[in-house]
Design a protein around this motif. Structure first.
Motif, mmCIF file in Angstrom:
data_model
loop_
_atom_site.group_PDB
_atom_site.id
_atom_site.type_symbol
_atom_site.label_atom_id
_atom_site.label_comp_id
_atom_site.label_asym_id
_atom_site.label_seq_id
_atom_site.Cartn_x
_atom_site.Cartn_y
_atom_site.Cartn_z
ATOM 1 N N GLY A 17 5.335 28.870 -10.915
ATOM 2 C CA GLY A 17 5.339 28.083 -12.357
ATOM 3 C C GLY A 17 6.471 28.325 -13.391
ATOM 4 N N ASN A 18 7.748 28.825 -12.658
ATOM 5 C CA ASN A 18 8.769 28.888 -13.716
ATOM 6 C C ASN A 18 9.887 28.094 -13.561
ATOM 7 N N PRO A 19 10.630 27.785 -14.398
ATOM 8 C CA PRO A 19 11.627 26.511 -14.043
ATOM 9 C C PRO A 19 12.697 27.182 -13.032
ATOM 10 N N THR A 20 13.385 26.189 -12.475
ATOM 11 C CA THR A 20 14.231 26.425 -11.469
ATOM 12 C C THR A 20 15.181 25.125 -11.582
ATOM 13 N N VAL A 21 16.007 24.923 -10.809
ATOM 14 C CA VAL A 21 16.985 23.834 -10.900
ATOM 15 C C VAL A 21 17.042 23.108 -9.779
ATOM 16 N N GLU A 22 17.072 21.793 -9.667
ATOM 17 C CA GLU A 22 17.180 20.875 -8.612
ATOM 18 C C GLU A 22 18.541 20.114 -8.744
ATOM 19 N N ALA A 23 19.300 19.863 -7.725
ATOM 20 C CA ALA A 23 20.358 18.877 -7.837
ATOM 21 C C ALA A 23 20.028 17.662 -6.954
ATOM 22 N N GLU A 24 20.473 16.425 -7.624
ATOM 23 C CA GLU A 24 20.330 15.091 -6.723
ATOM 24 C C GLU A 24 21.859 14.574 -6.722
ATOM 25 N N LEU A 25 22.363 14.404 -5.324
ATOM 26 C CA LEU A 25 23.634 13.979 -5.165
ATOM 27 C C LEU A 25 23.458 12.746 -4.429
ATOM 28 N N ILE A 26 24.398 11.898 -4.743
ATOM 29 C CA ILE A 26 24.716 10.376 -4.378
ATOM 30 C C ILE A 26 25.910 10.127 -3.503
ATOM 31 N N THR A 27 25.736 9.676 -2.550
ATOM 32 C CA THR A 27 27.165 9.511 -1.777
ATOM 33 C C THR A 27 27.661 8.104 -1.724
ATOM 34 N N SER A 28 28.784 7.694 -1.136
ATOM 35 C CA SER A 28 29.342 6.302 -1.415
ATOM 36 C C SER A 28 28.587 5.310 -0.557
ATOM 37 N N SER A 29 28.011 6.025 0.578
ATOM 38 C CA SER A 29 27.073 5.045 1.319
ATOM 39 C C SER A 29 25.664 4.983 1.005
ATOM 40 N N GLY A 30 25.301 5.564 -0.211
ATOM 41 C CA GLY A 30 24.061 5.252 -0.810
ATOM 42 C C GLY A 30 23.122 6.568 -0.347
ATOM 43 N N LEU A 31 23.650 7.348 0.168
ATOM 44 C CA LEU A 31 22.750 8.444 0.473
ATOM 45 C C LEU A 31 22.116 9.213 -0.731
ATOM 46 N N HIS A 32 21.069 9.575 -0.887
ATOM 47 C CA HIS A 32 20.497 10.358 -2.026
ATOM 48 C C HIS A 32 19.936 11.611 -1.181
ATOM 49 N N LEU A 33 20.510 12.983 -1.688
ATOM 50 C CA LEU A 33 20.138 14.235 -1.207
ATOM 51 C C LEU A 33 19.709 15.117 -2.332
#
Length: 418
Positions: A17-33
């Protein structure tokens, strides 16, 4: 060429229940990771720095600053870069920070980006993540690791009063990973039945049981009784994570050994020897404090047949692992990616250890997320074991479930699992 066209950080919650960090990455072909990072309760002084906001939000442990760094300065630096250039991207992330322990940007800002980049690269190459990691590792075979699972908790963070932090089953000798996982589920459930039968309702700590017992011997007896009841005694041995740095008093040079007791280093190591003679104890993690390479060497010398594991000792850091190799301090590296802060650095640590004959155990942290990256990591580097904890919480079971899918993939190479 698959390039980065978008990158965003966000504050999310971990299993505690503590904060941490998420990264969202988008690529030139439209991938969302996506990739998110855990945090640990028991952390060594040589680990990479986790950056928190301070102030009043979440008791000062908010992560908006780290998340915003991903969305701004890290994003600006990585836009247009090829996601398959992992080492170059990780090197740039380290350069942007410019400190030895990533204390300017925070490892909790750098690592989720590093992991998201790896996911993007694997997806762009249409291969599973573990296969991509193996190609980076260049150390040979992949494989499903055996399980190490904490089922009873102790130490300074547990309500049980036990002297050591983790009491673990070390599993092996199964034909299939699915059989091993089923055995662990049975062990954990039956152990809870035994413990609750003796003590009533007991608290849990990260999925492990925290019964009000006072000795390691009693914990081991309960664990072995459980294994015998299920006919699994030939498939399990015992392990402990002492987390000795948490027990060490620098002023006296002694270690806490339960309530009101302190032991010298020599007496503590004598205790390990006695436990190994009385029980099938095959693994001791962080048996002395994190600066005592000589103490680890003594444990290894006196108990040469067990896994002597360095966690806080090594902190997934190449220079500390090299010192341990030269001093013959431990024979096993506990690999935690967030101890060092980038995938490239974690793989370098693993390569160094494995090329010098050391085992590698990939480990989760107590403040995990549902991200299953470390399952692919363990398979990709050919780790001997993985330490994921009791299979009773979602953040653990996402990793176990990922390993089930990968095991199918490895047994049927014509299939692909992403």
């Amino acid at each position: 060429m698959e390039t980065i066209i978008g990158l965003k950080g966000r504050e999310i919650l971990n299993a505690k229940g503590n904060p941490t960090v998420e990264a969202e990455l988008i690529t030139s072909s439209g991938l969302h990771l996506f990739a998110s990072v855990p945090s640990g309760a028991s952390t060594g002084k040589y680990e990479a720095f986790e950056l928190y906001d301070g102030g009043t939000r979440y008791g000062g442990r908010g992560t908006l600053t780290a998340a915003n760094t991903i969305s701004t300065s890290i994003r600006d630096a990585l836009i247009g870069m090829d996601v398959t250039r992992q080492s170059e991207i990780d090197g740039l992330l380290c350069s942007l920070d410019g400190t030895a322990n990533k204390s300017r940007l925070g490892a909790n800002a750098i690592l989720p980006v590093s992991l998201a980049v790896a996911r993007a690269a694997a997806s762009s190459m249409d291969i599973p993540l573990f296969e991509y990691i193996n190609s980076m590792q260049a150390m040979g075979s992949m494989g499903i690791p055996d399980i190490i699972a904490t089922v009873i908790s102790g130490g300074v963070f547990s309500p049980s009063g036990l002297e050591f932090e983790d009491y673990m089953y070390v599993l092996g000798g199964f034909e299939a990973f699915s059989d091993q996982l089923e055995a662990l589920v049975r062990l954990r459930r039956h152990l809870e039945k035994i413990v609750c039968g003796q003590f009533g309702v007991v608290p849990e700590d990260g999925g492990a049981l925290a019964p009000p017992i006072r000795s390691s011997e009693e914990a081991f007896d309960l664990m072995l009784e459980c294994a015998r009841d299920l006919g699994l005694e030939d498939h399990v041995s015992l392990g402990i994570d002492v987390a000795a740095s948490e027990l060490f008093d620098e002023g006296t040079g002694t270690y806490s050994a339960g309530i009101g007791h302190r032991l010298s280093k020599q007496k503590l190591i004598d205790r390990y020897v006695a436990l190994c003679e009385a029980y099938p104890l095959t693994l001791i993690e962080d048996g002395v404090e994190e600066n005592d390479f000589d103490g680890f060497c003594e444990i290894s010398t006196r108990m040469p047949s067990i896994q002597v594991v360095g966690d806080d000792l090594f902190a997934t850091n190449v220079s500390r692992i090299q010192t341990g190799i030269e001093m013959k301090s431990a024979n096993t590296l506990l690999l935690k990616v967030n101890q060092i802060g980038t995938l490239t650095e974690a793989l370098a640590a693993s390569r160094l250890a494995q090329s010098n004959g050391m085992d590698v155990i990939v480990s989760l942290r107590s403040g995990e997320t549902e991200d299953d990256f470390i399952a692919d990591l363990a398979v990709g580097i050919g780790a001997r074991q993985i330490k994921l904890g009791s299979p009773v919480r979602l953040e653990r079971n996402t990793k176990y479930n990922r390993l089930l899918r990968i095991s199918e993939n490895l047994s049927a190479p014509d299939k692909k699992s992403f």
